[in-house]
Motif scaffolding. Sequence first.
Motif, mmCIF file in Angstrom:
data_model
loop_
_atom_site.group_PDB
_atom_site.id
_atom_site.type_symbol
_atom_site.label_atom_id
_atom_site.label_comp_id
_atom_site.label_asym_id
_atom_site.label_seq_id
_atom_site.Cartn_x
_atom_site.Cartn_y
_atom_site.Cartn_z
ATOM 1 N N GLU A 70 15.147 55.007 76.106
ATOM 2 C CA GLU A 70 15.373 53.758 75.385
ATOM 3 C C GLU A 70 15.629 54.000 73.898
ATOM 4 O OE1 GLU A 70 10.875 54.396 75.686
ATOM 5 O OE2 GLU A 70 12.641 54.599 76.982
ATOM 6 N N VAL A 71 14.987 55.032 73.335
ATOM 7 C CA VAL A 71 15.195 55.342 71.922
ATOM 8 C C VAL A 71 16.590 55.930 71.706
ATOM 9 C CG1 VAL A 71 14.396 56.717 69.966
ATOM 10 C CG2 VAL A 71 12.732 55.636 71.491
ATOM 11 N N ARG A 72 16.991 56.849 72.585
ATOM 12 C CA ARG A 72 18.345 57.408 72.476
ATOM 13 C C ARG A 72 19.389 56.302 72.559
ATOM 14 N NH1 ARG A 72 16.738 61.160 76.424
ATOM 15 N NH2 ARG A 72 18.228 60.214 77.878
ATOM 16 N N GLN A 73 19.201 55.387 73.489
ATOM 17 C CA GLN A 73 20.156 54.294 73.671
ATOM 18 C C GLN A 73 20.213 53.404 72.440
ATOM 19 O OE1 GLN A 73 19.286 51.835 77.073
ATOM 20 N NE2 GLN A 73 21.287 50.813 77.043
ATOM 21 N N ALA A 74 19.047 53.050 71.898
ATOM 22 C CA ALA A 74 19.005 52.163 70.735
ATOM 23 C C ALA A 74 19.589 52.825 69.496
ATOM 24 C CB ALA A 74 17.568 51.719 70.480
ATOM 25 N N VAL A 75 19.251 54.091 69.262
ATOM 26 C CA VAL A 75 19.777 54.804 68.094
ATOM 27 C C VAL A 75 21.292 54.935 68.190
ATOM 28 C CG1 VAL A 75 19.825 57.036 66.906
ATOM 29 C CG2 VAL A 75 17.633 56.064 67.624
ATOM 30 N N GLY A 76 21.784 55.274 69.393
ATOM 31 C CA GLY A 76 23.231 55.397 69.564
ATOM 32 C C GLY A 76 23.957 54.091 69.340
ATOM 33 N N GLU A 77 23.435 52.996 69.893
ATOM 34 C CA GLU A 77 24.075 51.690 69.746
ATOM 35 C C GLU A 77 24.002 51.210 68.292
ATOM 36 O OE1 GLU A 77 26.209 48.335 70.657
ATOM 37 O OE2 GLU A 77 25.912 50.196 71.792
ATOM 38 N N PHE A 78 22.866 51.468 67.626
ATOM 39 C CA PHE A 78 22.742 51.071 66.225
ATOM 40 C C PHE A 78 23.776 51.822 65.379
ATOM 41 C CE2 PHE A 78 20.983 51.333 61.938
ATOM 42 C CZ PHE A 78 20.624 50.011 61.701
ATOM 43 N N GLY A 79 23.967 53.120 65.668
ATOM 44 C CA GLY A 79 24.958 53.899 64.928
ATOM 45 C C GLY A 79 26.362 53.355 65.113
ATOM 46 N N ARG A 80 26.709 52.965 66.359
ATOM 47 C CA ARG A 80 28.046 52.421 66.622
ATOM 48 C C ARG A 80 28.246 51.083 65.904
ATOM 49 N NH1 ARG A 80 27.001 55.031 71.571
ATOM 50 N NH2 ARG A 80 25.871 53.242 72.409
ATOM 51 N N ARG A 81 27.250 50.231 65.962
ATOM 52 C CA ARG A 81 27.392 48.919 65.309
ATOM 53 C C ARG A 81 27.387 49.057 63.785
ATOM 54 N NH1 ARG A 81 24.620 43.918 68.531
ATOM 55 N NH2 ARG A 81 24.999 44.622 70.664
ATOM 56 N N ALA A 82 26.598 50.003 63.276
ATOM 57 C CA ALA A 82 26.559 50.211 61.827
ATOM 58 C C ALA A 82 27.906 50.693 61.308
ATOM 59 C CB ALA A 82 25.466 51.216 61.477
ATOM 60 N N ALA A 83 28.609 51.511 62.103
ATOM 61 C CA ALA A 83 29.933 51.983 61.697
ATOM 62 C C ALA A 83 30.940 50.831 61.655
ATOM 63 C CB ALA A 83 30.413 53.071 62.668
ATOM 64 N N ALA A 84 30.773 49.871 62.580
ATOM 65 C CA ALA A 84 31.703 48.735 62.631
ATOM 66 C C ALA A 84 31.342 47.646 61.629
ATOM 67 C CB ALA A 84 31.730 48.147 64.048
ATOM 68 N N GLU A 85 30.044 47.517 61.296
ATOM 69 C CA GLU A 85 29.582 46.478 60.369
ATOM 70 C C GLU A 85 28.810 47.137 59.231
ATOM 71 O OE1 GLU A 85 27.461 43.395 62.565
ATOM 72 O OE2 GLU A 85 28.389 44.122 64.419
ATOM 73 N N ASP A 86 29.487 48.024 58.504
ATOM 74 C CA ASP A 86 28.789 48.879 57.539
ATOM 75 C C ASP A 86 28.099 48.119 56.421
ATOM 76 O OD1 ASP A 86 31.189 48.079 56.498
ATOM 77 O OD2 ASP A 86 31.717 50.029 55.643
ATOM 78 N N GLU A 87 28.541 46.919 56.101
ATOM 79 C CA GLU A 87 27.911 46.152 55.020
ATOM 80 C C GLU A 87 26.855 45.180 55.527
ATOM 81 O OE1 GLU A 87 28.218 46.644 51.826
ATOM 82 O OE2 GLU A 87 29.653 48.256 52.179
ATOM 83 N N GLY A 88 26.571 45.205 56.825
ATOM 84 C CA GLY A 88 25.621 44.266 57.408
ATOM 85 C C GLY A 88 24.184 44.578 57.016
ATOM 86 N N ASP A 89 23.302 43.638 57.322
ATOM 87 C CA ASP A 89 21.877 43.804 57.039
ATOM 88 C C ASP A 89 21.255 44.700 58.122
ATOM 89 O OD1 ASP A 89 18.912 42.627 57.739
ATOM 90 O OD2 ASP A 89 19.327 42.669 55.580
ATOM 91 N N PRO A 90 20.579 45.788 57.743
ATOM 92 C CA PRO A 90 20.050 46.736 58.735
ATOM 93 C C PRO A 90 19.061 46.106 59.713
ATOM 94 C CG PRO A 90 20.046 47.720 56.545
ATOM 95 C CD PRO A 90 20.384 46.276 56.363
ATOM 96 N N VAL A 91 18.165 45.245 59.218
ATOM 97 C CA VAL A 91 17.151 44.655 60.100
ATOM 98 C C VAL A 91 17.804 43.700 61.093
ATOM 99 C CG1 VAL A 91 15.071 43.238 60.199
ATOM 100 C CG2 VAL A 91 15.348 44.917 58.364
ATOM 101 N N GLU A 92 18.739 42.864 60.618
ATOM 102 C CA GLU A 92 19.417 41.940 61.526
ATOM 103 C C GLU A 92 20.213 42.705 62.580
ATOM 104 O OE1 GLU A 92 21.810 39.307 59.230
ATOM 105 O OE2 GLU A 92 20.105 38.293 58.279
#
Length: 672
Positions: free
Chosen positions: A384-406
């Motif tokens: 579950e941690v690998r999945q969450a970290v990977g998905e967070f990395g993909r979304r962060a690359a697409a929404e780089d200026e977004g709020d990290p907690v949201e």
Amino acid sequence: MTILDALDPEQRRVATLLDSPVVVLAGAGTGKTRAITHRIAHAVSEGVYQPSATLAVTFTTRAAGEMRARLAQLGVRGAQARTIHSAALRQCQFFWPKAYGVEFPRVAENTYGLVARAAHHVLGKSDPALVRDLDSEISWAKTSNVSAARYPEVAEHRTVSGASAAQVSAVMAIYEKQKLTEGSVDFNDILMCNAVLLTEHPEIAETIRSTYRHFVVDEYQDVSALQHRLISLWVDGRRDVCVVGDPNQAIHSFAGADAGYLLRFAAEHDGSETVRLFRNYRSSPQILEAANKVLRVRAGGPGALQATRDAGPRPVFVGATDEAAEAADVAAWLLERRGAGERWADLAVLYRINAQSPALEAALTDKGIPYTVRGTERFYDRAEVRQAVGEFGRRAAAEDEGDPVELMDAVLSALGWRTDAPSGQGRQRERWESLTALRSMIVDETARHEGWNAADAGAWLQERASWQAAPVADAVTLATLHAAKGLEWGSVAIVGVREGMIPFVLSQDEPALSEERRLLYVGFTRAQRSLRVSWSAARGSATRSRFISDQVSGPITTGGKPRNKTSVRSRVCRVCGQHLHTPAEKKLSRHEHCEVDYDEALFEALRDWRKQVAAEASVPAFVVFTDATLQAIAEAVPSTQQDLLRLPGIGHTKVSRYGDGALDVIRSHRGA
């Protein structure tokens, strides 16, 4: 403030001796990691080291991650800090095709099945305990550079679960043939293959040596013959090498480690300088005094640690009537420490072997004390941690200026995470706790950085994962003394410090006896402020360990308070009403000879299930559940995890790992 300002005189000497081989004899808690990371940072700042040409070798993933983190804090990001196996595998995978025209073989994740088949072929049996011991012996032989052909000569006096040296040799030979047939290598083969590349292919050796020119090797007291040979091939006689270790913490000879390589290093390298770190920054003077006595070194003499912290309470030495009473007393002590303001995460209970854990787990569960058993799956390796970290990395690359907690909340919500914890224990609760810990990391770090965006958080989280820098749960740590090496806590309890356990019953002669003494010394030096040492009776009587006999007044036989009379269920037999004596009887809540009706077919089904689980995990069967516990389960026929937790000796950790499997067996048996 310069890089060297944070160092004491001996640490500074380590950091500035850059023109000759250096041997650092670093006592427990003396800041060796600080010394060697500042050595690398100072050398880089002075232009003596190129970061990309620097290799820091460690022997655990956690230590490598910590070293990378500290180097990054010092502004050094290009240097490589790796375990010896990681560095060797990387070289093998890159250079093997160039040398032999094929990809490097697959690394077998679990060799248990191979060893089991070889054992059955040679010995006609493959029970889990035998296979485990043979697997360990094969690993010892390979790290000690002992081939199957040489084994009978070298290991004439070694015994492995009753198998002769010739039989072990035959098992080793078949095991190697099986690996060859399936095209795989094991963990130790990685180092051997790397050594072959360096010795048989000069052009590859030259490329590797030109890539890495500056070496720091940590925990050198733990190197084996094979590891020492590979490191020597990497260094190839150059003077830019620093090895660090502590012969007083040499506790892994069973795995082929030999502290002699550390102690002989200076003599084998001309012009070497030796620096001894002796100022301890971890433990109080009272704890160090007790630790020095265990090691039998005189205060201020060679090998003794010198305290730098303020005075604290004297270590407490306590005897108990039995293991259950000892565990209950430890739980009460933990509650006292908590009441004094310490966090659960600052507390630890250490023991000699894993079989001592269930009694502690039951006692802590009974008191509602949160705990974690060290040695389980690493945080970032959980699915579950690998999945969450990977998905967070993909979304962060697409929404780089977004709020990290949201962004993290959106990722976790998609994975089914909710703010409220699920009821009960087990895998669902464990998954929720992992994802909650991951979210807390992002929330806490975002609060520390004004203007932090999703891209910043994604890069930070990926770096933390590469370092294996897991969040620290607010829970008491349970660990073996071996697993505790390299760690520290505010307050530490060490249980089972009695003859037959420390020193262990199979380690009564030298050099094993001295290693047992060093193992207890390692346990003492994990504590910063408070240390509690206890022992209990075994089958009615026991004596405290000889290693602490000069620190405890009163009779040497076990004393202590009688067991709490409210624990009638675990104190008297539920069949005849008489007192119970052995741990097995207490798990059953009856005497073993007292007759009771239970489904023997269910008991056998549970044993078959346990055998399969133990084989898949490459652990002895008793680590899953003992026979006494399985019999208790067969008698009680529990239907829920809460029912399992009511049985003596079964704690939350056991239920979370094995509870669902045991309950499935019961349901299947009932259906049949």
